[in-house]
Design a protein around this motif. Sequence first.
Motif: not given
Length: 205
Positions: A57, A67, A70, A107
């Motif tokens: 990140i 990711f 996410s 994010r």
Amino acid sequence: MKILFVNASPHGETSHGYGLAIEMIRTLGKSAHGAVVKRDLASQPLPPITQDYAKAITSRDPDASRFDVSEQLIREIETTDALIINTPMHNFTVPAALKLWIDYVLRVHRTFAVTPEGKVGLMRDRPTFVIVASGGFHSGERAWQGDFLTPYLRYALGSIGLKSAHFVLLQGLTHGDEAVTDALQRAREGVARHPLFASDNAITL
Ligand SMILES: Cc1cc2nc3c(=O)[nH]c(=O)nc-3n(C[C@H](O)[C@H](O)[C@H](O)COP(=O)(O)O)c2cc1C
């Protein structure tokens, strides 16, 4: 209309907030023939944030596979027209399960950008309803405890562009049946006043 329903109550279907969310979904579904995607953070917990994710990140050249979780959660929001979150208050704030969802959904370079003016949301705003269930009172005349849930969640959602969050409070749920009935009635009246629910014609998504 497509609706994303995020549940963070460990009580699942017996949670009062969950029941209210289903009522809201039925009303919207009746009007708009919508599909519902359910993300149950309590019965299917997200994996904890790992070192790999934490490194990716903040990396300039991240390994995109880090990711995956996410991305999936962010896409669930991106592909939806309206969002309903059911959360209990746990020790004055969001339960850990919902905090983990936030940690995946907020994010940098993806759902918000860092600018000289601060963080700027990169997601399109959409109607967002947050049902907050609490055993006691944190708002209004009977409030006797701090509320680090609604300001925090409003700020967190706003930071990615979801600026229209509408909070529906279910307070005093451990104060007996009468208190529960009263909380649900107040909540239903509040929801009914929202343009999305006020009349079928008001739905303009
Ligand atoms: C770990 C935990 C912490 C809690 N902390 C609070 C709190 O800080 N304030 C409060 O009013 N109620 C608190 N409660 C009570 C819940 O918010 C309350 O039971 C609520 O109705 C749960 O909603 P649900 O049935 O939708 O899950 C807590 C409950 C649990 C399990």
